[in-house]
Design a protein around this motif. Structure first.
Motif, PDB file in Angstrom:
ATOM      1  N   ILE A  61     -16.617 -11.358   7.407  1.00  0.00           N
ATOM      2  CA  ILE A  61     -16.690 -10.573   6.163  1.00  0.00           C
ATOM      3  C   ILE A  61     -15.409  -9.763   5.968  1.00  0.00           C
ATOM      4  O   ILE A  61     -14.874  -9.673   4.855  1.00  0.00           O
ATOM      5  N   GLN A  62     -14.913  -9.215   7.065  1.00  0.00           N
ATOM      6  CA  GLN A  62     -13.696  -8.399   6.991  1.00  0.00           C
ATOM      7  C   GLN A  62     -12.507  -9.246   6.537  1.00  0.00           C
ATOM      8  O   GLN A  62     -11.736  -8.839   5.659  1.00  0.00           O
ATOM      9  N   GLU A  63     -12.370 -10.425   7.127  1.00  0.00           N
ATOM     10  CA  GLU A  63     -11.205 -11.260   6.825  1.00  0.00           C
ATOM     11  C   GLU A  63     -11.323 -11.957   5.481  1.00  0.00           C
ATOM     12  O   GLU A  63     -10.318 -12.140   4.784  1.00  0.00           O
ATOM     13  N   ASN A  64     -12.526 -12.351   5.099  1.00  0.00           N
ATOM     14  CA  ASN A  64     -12.701 -13.109   3.856  1.00  0.00           C
ATOM     15  C   ASN A  64     -12.826 -12.225   2.625  1.00  0.00           C
ATOM     16  O   ASN A  64     -12.559 -12.691   1.505  1.00  0.00           O
ATOM     17  N   TYR A  65     -13.216 -10.976   2.814  1.00  0.00           N
ATOM     18  CA  TYR A  65     -13.462 -10.121   1.651  1.00  0.00           C
ATOM     19  C   TYR A  65     -12.725  -8.782   1.733  1.00  0.00           C
ATOM     20  O   TYR A  65     -11.861  -8.493   0.881  1.00  0.00           O
ATOM     21  N   ILE A  66     -13.053  -7.980   2.728  1.00  0.00           N
ATOM     22  CA  ILE A  66     -12.536  -6.604   2.764  1.00  0.00           C
ATOM     23  C   ILE A  66     -11.006  -6.575   2.789  1.00  0.00           C
ATOM     24  O   ILE A  66     -10.378  -5.775   2.093  1.00  0.00           O
ATOM     25  N   GLN A  67     -10.417  -7.470   3.573  1.00  0.00           N
ATOM     26  CA  GLN A  67      -8.955  -7.483   3.650  1.00  0.00           C
ATOM     27  C   GLN A  67      -8.295  -7.958   2.364  1.00  0.00           C
ATOM     28  O   GLN A  67      -7.084  -7.772   2.181  1.00  0.00           O
ATOM     29  N   HIS A  68      -9.079  -8.530   1.457  1.00  0.00           N
ATOM     30  CA  HIS A  68      -8.530  -9.003   0.176  1.00  0.00           C
ATOM     31  C   HIS A  68      -8.648  -7.962  -0.929  1.00  0.00           C
ATOM     32  O   HIS A  68      -8.211  -8.228  -2.061  1.00  0.00           O
ATOM     33  N   LEU A  69      -9.222  -6.830  -0.636  1.00  0.00           N
ATOM     34  CA  LEU A  69      -9.230  -5.734  -1.616  1.00  0.00           C
ATOM     35  C   LEU A  69      -7.802  -5.248  -1.841  1.00  0.00           C
ATOM     36  O   LEU A  69      -6.973  -5.257  -0.927  1.00  0.00           O
ATOM     37  N   SER A  70      -7.503  -4.808  -3.062  1.00  0.00           N
ATOM     38  CA  SER A  70      -6.128  -4.439  -3.417  1.00  0.00           C
ATOM     39  C   SER A  70      -5.565  -3.365  -2.494  1.00  0.00           C
ATOM     40  O   SER A  70      -4.393  -3.415  -2.103  1.00  0.00           O
ATOM     41  N   ALA A  71      -6.391  -2.379  -2.130  1.00  0.00           N
ATOM     42  CA  ALA A  71      -5.904  -1.288  -1.282  1.00  0.00           C
ATOM     43  C   ALA A  71      -5.501  -1.782   0.092  1.00  0.00           C
ATOM     44  O   ALA A  71      -4.544  -1.282   0.692  1.00  0.00           O
ATOM     45  N   ASN A  72      -6.208  -2.788   0.605  1.00  0.00           N
ATOM     46  CA  ASN A  72      -5.873  -3.329   1.917  1.00  0.00           C
ATOM     47  C   ASN A  72      -4.725  -4.333   1.853  1.00  0.00           C
ATOM     48  O   ASN A  72      -4.018  -4.550   2.833  1.00  0.00           O
ATOM     49  N   GLN A  73      -4.548  -4.967   0.696  1.00  0.00           N
ATOM     50  CA  GLN A  73      -3.464  -5.924   0.522  1.00  0.00           C
ATOM     51  C   GLN A  73      -2.120  -5.228   0.306  1.00  0.00           C
ATOM     52  O   GLN A  73      -1.130  -5.563   0.940  1.00  0.00           O
ATOM     53  N   LEU A  74      -2.092  -4.278  -0.621  1.00  0.00           N
ATOM     54  CA  LEU A  74      -0.820  -3.660  -1.030  1.00  0.00           C
ATOM     55  C   LEU A  74      -0.797  -2.149  -0.859  1.00  0.00           C
ATOM     56  O   LEU A  74       0.187  -1.498  -1.218  1.00  0.00           O
ATOM     57  N   GLY A  75      -1.875  -1.565  -0.333  1.00  0.00           N
ATOM     58  CA  GLY A  75      -1.870  -0.136  -0.045  1.00  0.00           C
ATOM     59  C   GLY A  75      -1.078   0.163   1.220  1.00  0.00           C
ATOM     60  O   GLY A  75      -0.755  -0.733   2.002  1.00  0.00           O
ATOM     61  N   LEU A  76      -0.795   1.448   1.424  1.00  0.00           N
ATOM     62  CA  LEU A  76      -0.020   1.881   2.587  1.00  0.00           C
ATOM     63  C   LEU A  76      -0.981   2.244   3.721  1.00  0.00           C
ATOM     64  O   LEU A  76      -1.690   3.244   3.646  1.00  0.00           O
TER      65      LEU A  76
END
Length: 482
Positions: free
Chosen positions: A133-148
């Motif tokens: 779930i973390q790799e397929n969804y949560i990590q694809h949220l904008s904050a996790n993709q391009l946030g600091l």
């Protein structure tokens, strides 16, 4: 308490294009790129609830919060623990899932302690389902993709995080402050240096935040660090000059005047105080403090070189300019009245240099120049006034200036073929055939065969349109002769 500088008004004749572009960029990122977060989060919650992980994680989450309160001294999380316990009591599965999935520190805690928290079988089941779930969804949220993320710092996220926001309230507040501060700093520094300084302040702000959040997996998003940099640059640019500040306390608001730089330690002190005493508000106070220091520091370090304030920034406001113009114009007119023409010319030239948009000054300079039609100043001013008349869409004045020059200055310094050609075009548009023919004769005498032939064709076409065949025949003969 809120304190905002309020010294300037926007000059919409020269819009702050970079500031408006930054605002538009943030808005487009929020509306289009970040709009996919809701779908991703809904799918993550659906898979999370279907996997039955909530039964494993909910008790562990209460224990995790209790440990943070008792052993780490995070008393501000008591309210968070109470809210989560209420959700469990009310069986609010959806909101419990949101709390559990959106706490990256809790996820790291589970990764490190799963063998202690659960039996081996449960720990393995949790690992297989939760990591997916973390790799397929949560990590694809904008904050996790391009946030600091301080624990996973990268160069590009020092820029990209500045364009992400956590919600409508977050982005609207930031855009308002970006506009209020940005248009003044952009005017002072110029578009290119302003944009670069804005991004640098945001990056330095992110580094300060990371230094105070070492190892944290909670992503930082928002333009507030960059905007704090604008605040620091704003007051550093004005320095000791007294400017107006708007302040708001509770329901009371007003203005006060103070040396600009005196407010900087107040702003920085407030952010540091809130960092230590405000508790877990979700506000990146140290990012704000870092931005303030970065903005002021850049201006102080580079204010005499790369970040030097442009001269036009210190130009007086429009009312003050009007007063200066009126005074200077009165002095020049007084010199004219005393027939001190050289002095009047110098005074009008000085005014025209500062107020090139005021045609009356050019007209005075033209009238003074034609007192000596034998000097180069006269054709120069005549061409300038003709161009100005065309720019103001006053073709009649252009033709009048041209005709006057023919009678006074042509014998001394003939105009160029291009000047006569422009008059011919203008006269045809005005259906002033007499002036058009006169301009043609001057153009013909200039010896420019190409312009003469083209002008001849235009006259033929116009006379044919007006059914003046003898005139058309006359110009056809001239064209054939060429």
């Amino acid at each position: 308490m809120l304190i905002i500088p309020a010294e300037n008004a926007v000059n919409w004749k020269r819009p702050p294009w970079v500031t408006l572009g930054l605002m538009l960029g943030c808005l487009l990122v929020f509306l289009f790129y970040q709009s996919g977060d809701d779908r991703i989060m809904d799918e993550a919650i659906e898979h999370y609830l279907d996997s039955g992980l909530q039964e494993l994680e909910a008790p562990a989450y209460e224990d995790y919060l209790d440990r943070r309160i008792r052993f780490d001294g995070e008393s501000e999380r008591v309210h968070e623990l109470q809210e989560f316990q209420q959700l469990r009591q009310d069986n609010e599965s959806f909101w419990m899932a949101v709390s559990l999935l959106m706490d990256p520190e809790f996820y790291q805690y589970l990764l490190e302690n799963r063998d202690v928290i659960w039996a081996t079988a449960d720990g393995q089941r949790w690992l297989e389902s939760r990591v997916a779930i973390q790799e397929n969804y949560i990590q694809h949220l904008s904050a996790n993709q391009l946030g600091l993320v301080p624990a996973d710092l990268s160069l590009y996220t020092l820029i990209t995080y500045q364009f992400l926001h956590g919600g409508w309230g977050h982005i609207i507040g930031n855009l308002i402050f970006l506009f209020l501060l940005g248009f003044t700093v952009e005017k002072a520094l110029g578009p290119g240096r302003y944009l670069l300084a804005y991004l640098i302040c945001g990056a330095l702000s992110g580094l300060v935040f990371s230094a105070f959040s070492v190892g944290s997996h909670i992503p930082l998003v928002g333009a507030s660090g960059s905007i704090s940099g604008l605040m620091g640059m704003y007051v550093a640019i004005y320095g000791l000059k007294k400017i107006r500040f708007f302040y708001f306390v509770g329901v009371y608001f007003n203005y006060f005047r103070a040396p600009a730089i005196a407010v900087l330690p107040v702003w920085i002190g407030k952010e540091i105080y809130d960092y230590w005493f405000a508790g877990a508000t979700g506000v990146a106070y140290m990012a704000h403090a870092g931005g303030l220091i970065a903005g002021a520091g850049l201006v102080w370090l580079l204010g005499r070189t790369w970040l030097q304030v442009r001269d036009e920034f210190y130009e007086p406001e429009e009312d003050e300019q009007d007063a200066r113009f009126t005074t200077g114009y009165g002095q020049a007119m007084a010199s004219l009245g005393r027939m001190e023409f050289d002095l009047a010319r110098r005074q009008f030239e000085a005014l025209y240099e500062h107020y090139p948009e005021r045609t009356i000054l050019l007209e005075h300079l033209y009238n003074l120049a034609k007192l000596r039609p034998d000097l180069p100043e006269y054709p120069k001013r005549a061409r300038e006034l003709m161009n100005d008349a065309m720019n103001r869409r006053q073709p009649e004045q252009m033709i009048d200036v041209w005709q006057e020059y023919l009678s006074k200055g042509e014998s001394h310094q003939p105009l160029a073929a291009e000047d006569h050609n422009r008059v011919l075009f203008t006269s045809l548009k005005q259906h002033d055939m007499k002036s058009a023919e006169k301009a043609f004769e001057r153009l013909r005498n200039s010896g420019d065969e190409v312009l003469t032939s083209e002008a001849c064709r235009l006259l033929i076409a116009e006379f044919e349109k007006q059914q003046m065949e003898p005139k058309a025949r006359h110009y056809r003969q001239i064209l054939q002769a060429h």
